[in-house]
Design an enzyme around this catalytic site. Sequence first.
Site, PDB file in Angstrom:
ATOM      1  N   ASP A  91       0.860  -1.183   0.000  1.00 30.50           N
ATOM      2  CA  ASP A  91       0.000   0.000   0.000  1.00 30.50           C
ATOM      3  C   ASP A  91       0.897   1.234   0.000  1.00 30.50           C
ATOM      4  O   ASP A  91       2.122   1.129   0.023  1.00 30.50           O
ATOM      5  CB  ASP A  91      -0.983  -0.040   1.174  1.00 30.50           C
ATOM      6  CG  ASP A  91      -0.283   0.059   2.508  1.00 30.50           C
ATOM      7  OD1 ASP A  91       0.943   0.292   2.543  1.00 30.50           O
ATOM      8  OD2 ASP A  91      -0.959  -0.111   3.541  1.00 30.50           O
ATOM      9  N   ASP A 264      -7.869  -7.337   0.058  1.00 29.95           N
ATOM     10  CA  ASP A 264      -6.978  -7.595   1.193  1.00 29.95           C
ATOM     11  C   ASP A 264      -7.721  -7.225   2.457  1.00 29.95           C
ATOM     12  O   ASP A 264      -8.607  -6.362   2.436  1.00 29.95           O
ATOM     13  CB  ASP A 264      -5.709  -6.744   1.123  1.00 29.95           C
ATOM     14  CG  ASP A 264      -5.959  -5.320   1.598  1.00 29.95           C
ATOM     15  OD1 ASP A 264      -6.502  -4.511   0.823  1.00 29.95           O
ATOM     16  OD2 ASP A 264      -5.662  -5.020   2.779  1.00 29.95           O
ATOM     17  N   CYS A 302     -12.269 -29.267   6.103  1.00 33.15           N
ATOM     18  CA  CYS A 302     -11.248 -28.273   5.735  1.00 33.15           C
ATOM     19  C   CYS A 302      -9.896 -28.969   5.632  1.00 33.15           C
ATOM     20  O   CYS A 302      -9.490 -29.685   6.545  1.00 33.15           O
ATOM     21  CB  CYS A 302     -11.195 -27.153   6.767  1.00 33.15           C
ATOM     22  SG  CYS A 302      -9.809 -26.020   6.515  1.00 33.15           S
ATOM     23  N   CYS A 304      -6.905 -27.710   5.756  1.00 31.07           N
ATOM     24  CA  CYS A 304      -5.745 -26.993   6.309  1.00 31.07           C
ATOM     25  C   CYS A 304      -5.088 -27.820   7.422  1.00 31.07           C
ATOM     26  O   CYS A 304      -5.704 -28.705   8.011  1.00 31.07           O
ATOM     27  CB  CYS A 304      -6.134 -25.603   6.805  1.00 31.07           C
ATOM     28  SG  CYS A 304      -6.760 -25.533   8.497  1.00 31.07           S
ATOM     29  N   CYS A 307      -7.036 -27.990  10.758  1.00 26.95           N
ATOM     30  CA  CYS A 307      -8.245 -28.829  10.813  1.00 26.95           C
ATOM     31  C   CYS A 307      -7.954 -30.315  10.627  1.00 26.95           C
ATOM     32  O   CYS A 307      -8.674 -31.159  11.159  1.00 26.95           O
ATOM     33  CB  CYS A 307      -9.260 -28.346   9.781  1.00 26.95           C
ATOM     34  SG  CYS A 307      -9.990 -26.751  10.239  1.00 26.95           S
ATOM     35  N   HIS A 333      -5.887 -21.455   9.787  1.00 21.28           N
ATOM     36  CA  HIS A 333      -7.193 -21.898   9.282  1.00 21.28           C
ATOM     37  C   HIS A 333      -7.915 -20.762   8.558  1.00 21.28           C
ATOM     38  O   HIS A 333      -8.455 -20.958   7.466  1.00 21.28           O
ATOM     39  CB  HIS A 333      -8.090 -22.430  10.403  1.00 21.28           C
ATOM     40  CG  HIS A 333      -9.507 -22.575   9.936  1.00 21.28           C
ATOM     41  ND1 HIS A 333      -9.915 -23.609   9.120  1.00 21.28           N
ATOM     42  CD2 HIS A 333     -10.593 -21.768  10.089  1.00 21.28           C
ATOM     43  CE1 HIS A 333     -11.195 -23.455   8.813  1.00 21.28           C
ATOM     44  NE2 HIS A 333     -11.628 -22.342   9.384  1.00 21.28           N
TER      45      HIS A 333
END
Lengths: 371, 371
Positions: A91, A264, A302, A304, A307, A333
Amino acid sequence: MALTFTVQHRDGAARAGVLTLPHGRVETPVFMPVGTQATVKGLTPDMVRRAGVQIILGNTYHLALRPGDTLVAELGGLHRFMAWDRPILTDSGGFQVFSLATQVKITDRGATFRSHIDGSPLELTPERAVEIQQNLGSDIAMVLDQCPPGAAPDDVIRTAVRRSILWAERCKTHHTRADQSQFAIVQGGTNLALREECARELVAMDFPGYALGGFSVGEGPEAMHAALPACAVLLPDAKPRYLMGVGRPEDLLAGVAAGIDMFDCVMPTRNGRNALAFTDDGPIRLRNAKHRRDTAPVESGCPCDCCTTFSRAYLHHLFAADEMLGPTLLSLHNVSYYLRLMASAREAIRGGRFEAFRAGRLARWEGRSID
Amino acid sequence: MALTFTVQHRDGAARAGVLTLPHGRVETPVFMPVGTQATVKGLTPDMVRRAGVQIILGNTYHLALRPGDTLVAELGGLHRFMAWDRPILTDSGGFQVFSLATQVKITDRGATFRSHIDGSPLELTPERAVEIQQNLGSDIAMVLDQCPPGAAPDDVIRTAVRRSILWAERCKTHHTRADQSQFAIVQGGTNLALREECARELVAMDFPGYALGGFSVGEGPEAMHAALPACAVLLPDAKPRYLMGVGRPEDLLAGVAAGIDMFDCVMPTRNGRNALAFTDDGPIRLRNAKHRRDTAPVESGCPCDCCTTFSRAYLHHLFAADEMLGPTLLSLHNVSYYLRLMASAREAIRGGRFEAFRAGRLARWEGRSID
């Protein structure tokens, strides 16, 4: 070419495409996790990659203050410094100056302020914002803009629009780095006439990409959702469109529906640190006593690492015991969740069923209150 | 068999062997990182495995208080709860009661105290210490002992020895879990006569392993190093010997030289969280300004994910910016360092050159002061 962008599929106003940047290929619509201080908080770059992240955001204001953009340049640039080899967008620092610094004074020249770290007096001009980002070496740099609060009166927004146009032009003139693209930022709040004026001026300057700033700054999600379609079409159809600082999962889908390509937000990591997990059935709070003996993962199905490895009971324990691993695992997660949501959105657009996909997700999220 | 132990190589009093436990094989001498609250602080189990860790230590006192040992049992035991599939040793909780709890009263029956978390009144008896550890399901459980401070007068140490013998017997009687081994703990401070008496009584009870407690409790490293050889030989040669709560790298090598097989300590993780890294050239403090622009890794040649990926300058930045990733990465390096040190010690013992190895390490560590 520092940037190419191709829209490959369209579904209503929604689009799925590919953005090619010096550090890699990004499938859009894309969510960019925030790595404010040269780290996505609590996660190693390897964890971020495993969560499916294609591009992250770095904060110019924070990095210019600490460790300093010239030091980052000396150390080989932001990618090398933080060991992240995929694309980075930075940014301009403006938003953080207005929200974090003290004694902020804004003139057409730029902003003077005092550092929130040590109170030292500093200045951020359009030219300095360009230099910092060139030193950081991000794939995409943002022009300096002035972002007024959502409730600001029209004359304040009008001044911000005029100044943002002026600063965008100076940023473009000052920018020299061939391996970095610069995006312009359209301001104007929820005043469509001001958004149109701002977009017209900036589009005439022919930037390689365009952002909508000044959303999610207090105007309320309904006002934002209502304004997005009309604002998105003000931006060139053939160029990437980025909605800055947004937002909740439902806000991302509203943006995608309006034709936005990039997002974002700090929510997945910030909420993860505060024990809130995003799931397809809505958010859950892992500090809640109901999870104390729950052997289910945070979200069933999930993929990930949180999980597939740990139970809600374990996460509940980590937060109760104030262990660092709790924020780390739940940030992991949540980032994974946001990335999966965007992957599903792309897939739905490719299949011509994005509105049904969005409606299904909204119904499921809204079917549950926070537990 | 819940435990087998074979000494494969000897080099002076030092030994290299293999300890086989229900959850896996452990090469000794071994260092066990501490996972007080069902997590090695700041590290995922995957990071701990990648650091080469073969066995970790869990804290009975903390886990009994939160989340509670019966809950851990209900959730499948400590291994499953924290997703660590390699061996775990649990302490008896005694040391933490004496150091963390308030209003501690000790009688032959056990200890009464108030929780350091919520002040609730609790009791830890030898029988309860056994039950907690059986609920946790560790591979190795420790008997409840009384550990006096290093500066305690002889009559206090004598009482602690008598009580530790009494409690060990009650722990042995109460223990039923066939897939868990129970180690006894020899107390006696630096009073060799008391150590001898305690060891004789405990060895007669025929435990599968023996620990030296009451070291590194304020008596000073020289006193400990001087006492270790005479104390280690009091423990059965054919059984694993564990020096509890020790210590610095030089203390580990002193223990190995004396014939110790197992060690645990919070130093690699606690110091990592405080920006101190262990290296072959001695400890370095990453907060020191001299590291601000240093592109070298924390330790050149170290194969850990911290050292192969990041610079000292980046670590310095993370600690300056108070980012979670700093403590995580430096804990990872330090745990890796301790594990590599033990692997090198085993290799040196197998090669019959342990004393030369130890002397070389000490000379290099001492050659530098902390920078």
